[in-house]
Write an enzyme that holds these catalytic residues in place. Structure first.
Site, mmCIF file in Angstrom:
data_model
loop_
_atom_site.group_PDB
_atom_site.id
_atom_site.type_symbol
_atom_site.label_atom_id
_atom_site.label_comp_id
_atom_site.label_asym_id
_atom_site.label_seq_id
_atom_site.Cartn_x
_atom_site.Cartn_y
_atom_site.Cartn_z
ATOM 1 N N ASP A 84 -28.617 -39.014 47.529
ATOM 2 C CA ASP A 84 -29.995 -39.444 47.788
ATOM 3 C C ASP A 84 -30.510 -38.612 48.957
ATOM 4 O O ASP A 84 -29.815 -37.702 49.409
ATOM 5 C CB ASP A 84 -30.052 -40.948 48.103
ATOM 6 C CG ASP A 84 -29.536 -41.243 49.498
ATOM 7 O OD1 ASP A 84 -30.303 -41.790 50.310
ATOM 8 O OD2 ASP A 84 -28.371 -40.900 49.779
ATOM 9 N N ARG A 126 -32.284 -40.024 51.984
ATOM 10 C CA ARG A 126 -32.817 -40.789 53.115
ATOM 11 C C ARG A 126 -31.856 -40.754 54.305
ATOM 12 O O ARG A 126 -30.666 -40.983 54.147
ATOM 13 C CB ARG A 126 -33.053 -42.235 52.703
ATOM 14 C CG ARG A 126 -33.452 -43.150 53.856
ATOM 15 C CD ARG A 126 -33.606 -44.580 53.413
ATOM 16 N NE ARG A 126 -34.876 -44.797 52.745
ATOM 17 C CZ ARG A 126 -35.308 -45.986 52.326
ATOM 18 N NH1 ARG A 126 -34.556 -47.044 52.481
ATOM 19 N NH2 ARG A 126 -36.466 -46.124 51.734
ATOM 20 N N LYS A 170 -28.293 -33.630 51.777
ATOM 21 C CA LYS A 170 -26.946 -34.165 51.992
ATOM 22 C C LYS A 170 -25.864 -33.411 51.243
ATOM 23 O O LYS A 170 -24.681 -33.707 51.411
ATOM 24 C CB LYS A 170 -26.893 -35.645 51.590
ATOM 25 C CG LYS A 170 -27.860 -36.489 52.411
ATOM 26 C CD LYS A 170 -27.706 -37.949 52.145
ATOM 27 C CE LYS A 170 -28.856 -38.689 52.769
ATOM 28 N NZ LYS A 170 -28.794 -40.122 52.603
ATOM 29 N N GLY A 178 -22.333 -40.859 56.429
ATOM 30 C CA GLY A 178 -21.870 -41.254 57.755
ATOM 31 C C GLY A 178 -22.836 -40.746 58.806
ATOM 32 O O GLY A 178 -24.029 -40.669 58.575
ATOM 33 N N SER A 202 -23.101 -46.126 51.868
ATOM 34 C CA SER A 202 -23.454 -47.553 51.783
ATOM 35 C C SER A 202 -23.854 -47.956 50.366
ATOM 36 O O SER A 202 -23.720 -49.107 49.974
ATOM 37 C CB SER A 202 -24.575 -47.873 52.769
ATOM 38 O OG SER A 202 -25.676 -47.013 52.532
ATOM 39 N N ASP A 251 -29.707 -50.267 47.400
ATOM 40 C CA ASP A 251 -29.184 -50.189 48.759
ATOM 41 C C ASP A 251 -30.305 -49.841 49.727
ATOM 42 O O ASP A 251 -31.057 -48.899 49.488
ATOM 43 C CB ASP A 251 -28.068 -49.125 48.829
ATOM 44 C CG ASP A 251 -27.567 -48.921 50.239
ATOM 45 O OD1 ASP A 251 -27.390 -47.752 50.626
ATOM 46 O OD2 ASP A 251 -27.365 -49.922 50.945
ATOM 47 N N SER A 300 -30.247 -46.226 51.383
ATOM 48 C CA SER A 300 -30.489 -45.035 50.561
ATOM 49 C C SER A 300 -31.898 -45.083 50.012
ATOM 50 O O SER A 300 -32.461 -46.162 49.780
ATOM 51 C CB SER A 300 -29.522 -44.983 49.383
ATOM 52 O OG SER A 300 -28.214 -45.233 49.808
#
Lengths: 296, 172
Positions: A79, A81, A95, A109, A191, A228, A231
């Site tokens: 994702d 964010r 990412k 993390g 997460s 989540d 994210s």
């Protein structure tokens, strides 16, 4: 200068902090290079924290990342964010990090930790490639990552999904912050990993083709984005095949910013001009006096 | 969100158990008033009653952040905001919740006309402008607050009653 140093050292010796004294000595040695992490602020920070001062929060990528092996290679997804507490810091951060031409790594993390760790291993992979004269292997990056993270005993909060294709075929690994690794055909981290894994467990099969794999990864990341809180935003996908890497950034925008219903333009005059100075361009200046100075 | 009369409405966030209990209690008290006095409880009175209800539990508070909004006896709009133990204040605008720090400055600027000069403050806000503003504010808040999103429900109260409208927000 020297007197100040002596007084400083004397003060420390007085209250019997020989470690601090050595640190001060080291700090003052100008020609010696400081390698690795610097722990200069640790004592001060602990003292301030005890006083009740709030430590600044490191930016985390509360994240959904995943990877899946298909018949020709590996598909990595993430994702976009980045959060600092409950506030979104970055709506479109990257990412999926480059390690080598045939190896990429998703990171969850602490954002700084994933960024610096992957950059460092990427650098070491390039040096290894030059030293050996061979294309890098996923397992080399894995070794370097796990040995680095284990050395820091989990204090470097980087949870990674490492994937790539090398002479041994496609490979997919997870690396945990403490340094343990798993070799698996499909993996999720972050997460939103539970949301993504539930999609994988339902839809994964061995020997998928590229379209099936991309679709599965997309739905897994999307599950993380929607369910989540850590994210969000878009799905990025990177497909690694032998000799060819395709980066989709974004693969799909899951949540677009809605159209503004009202008009919020401020009319001229909203900010009152109290005074103004005319800026003179440098070229408009005229040289009145010139003097050449010697540096000896 | 609870509709407590035709001219007032209230909102409550925090511990959901206390939200439900408080809503139930206020509902019952409002019905009592309606049946005893033959008319609806005015907005300012509801506001004071909520304050006393909250303070009654001063030493085991309702873990809720509340707001009451509606039309007062003069027919003008009013907003009351509370803390968990009943301290309240009448204001013309207030934001509370996880994204309150993001939303409140925006309200200060757009409704309070703060940090703006040469603005004609005598022009009243129209219904459409306010509805669009609230919608855009929530859209902005859901961009940057992870807890805000999915959908926003807006209740517009005027002398003819309460109109509720829902808009979708970012679902991430």
């Amino acid at each position: 200068g020297v007197q100040a140093v002596q007084t400083f050292q004397h003060y420390f010796k007085q209250i019997n902090l020989s470690m601090a004294s050595a640190a001060v000595e080291n700090f003052l040695k100008e020609d010696e290079e400081v390698k690795g992490f610097s722990f200069e602020n640790c004592r001060r920070n602990a003292f301030l924290a005890k006083q009740g001062a709030e430590m600044p929060k490191a930016r985390k990528t509360g994240t959904t990342i995943c990877g899946v092996i298909f018949n020709e290679g590996v598909v990595l997804g993430a994702d976009t964010r980045a959060t600092g507490g409950s506030i979104v810091c970055d709506l479109n951060c990257e990412k999926i990090h480059y390690i080598a031409d045939n190896v990429y790594c998703c990171g969850a993390g602490t954002a700084a930790d994933t960024e610096f760790t992957t950059k460092m291993i990427s650098s070491k992979m390039e040096l290894l490639k030059l030293r050996t004269g061979r294309e890098g292997r996923v397992i080399s990056a894995l070794r370097m990552l796990k040995q680095y993270l284990f050395r820091y005993q989990g204090h470097i909060s980087a949870a990674l999904v490492l994937g790539g294709v090398d002479v041994n075929g496609p490979a997919l690994y997870t690396v945990y912050p403490h340094g343990s690794t798993d070799k698996l055909p499909y993996v999720t981290m972050g997460s939103g990993s539970l949301a993504a894994m539930s999609v994988f467990e339902d839809g994964f099969k061995l020997g998928m083709n590229e379209e099936e794999a991309k679709n599965l990864v997309f739905h897994a990341i999307r599950a993380g984005i929607v369910n989540d809180l850590g994210s969000g935003s878009n799905v990025d996908i990177t497909v690694i095949r032998k000799g060819n890497v395709e980066v989709f950034r974004p693969y799909q925008v899951v949540c677009k910013k809605s159209e503004r219903a009202g008009d919020y333009t401020f009319p001229v005059g909203t900010t009152v001009v109290t005074s103004s100075t005319e800026m003179v361009p440098f070229s408009a200046l005229t040289v009145t006096d010139e003097e050449v100075m010697e540096i000896s | 969100e609870a509709v407590v009369s035709t001219q007032s409405t209230g909102g409550s966030v925090g511990f959901h158990g206390d939200v439900l209990t408080l809503t139930k209690m206020m509902d019952a008290r409002l019905k009592q008033y309606l049946h005893t006095h033959g008319k609806e409880m005015p907005c300012e009175a509801i506001a004071q009653m909520l304050s006393t209800t909250l303070y009654y539990r001063r030493f085991f508070p309702y873990y809720t952040y509340n707001m009451v909004a509606g039309l007062d006896k003069q027919g003008k709009g009013c907003v009351f905001s509370y803390d968990p133990v009943g301290s309240y204040e009448r204001e013309s605008y207030r934001a509370s919740g996880s994204a309150s720090a993001i939303i409140q400055p925006l309200l200060d600027n757009q409704i309070g006309f703060k940090n703006q000069s040469n603005v004609d403050t005598s022009i009243p806000m129209t219904r459409e402008r306010v509805r669009d503003l609230v919608r855009d504010i929530f859209a902005a808040a859901s961009e940057r607050d992870i807890y805000t999103g999915d959908e926003v429900e807006i209740a517009i109260i005027d002398k003819n009653g309460i109109e509720t409208v829902r808009y979708p927000l970012r679902s991430d």
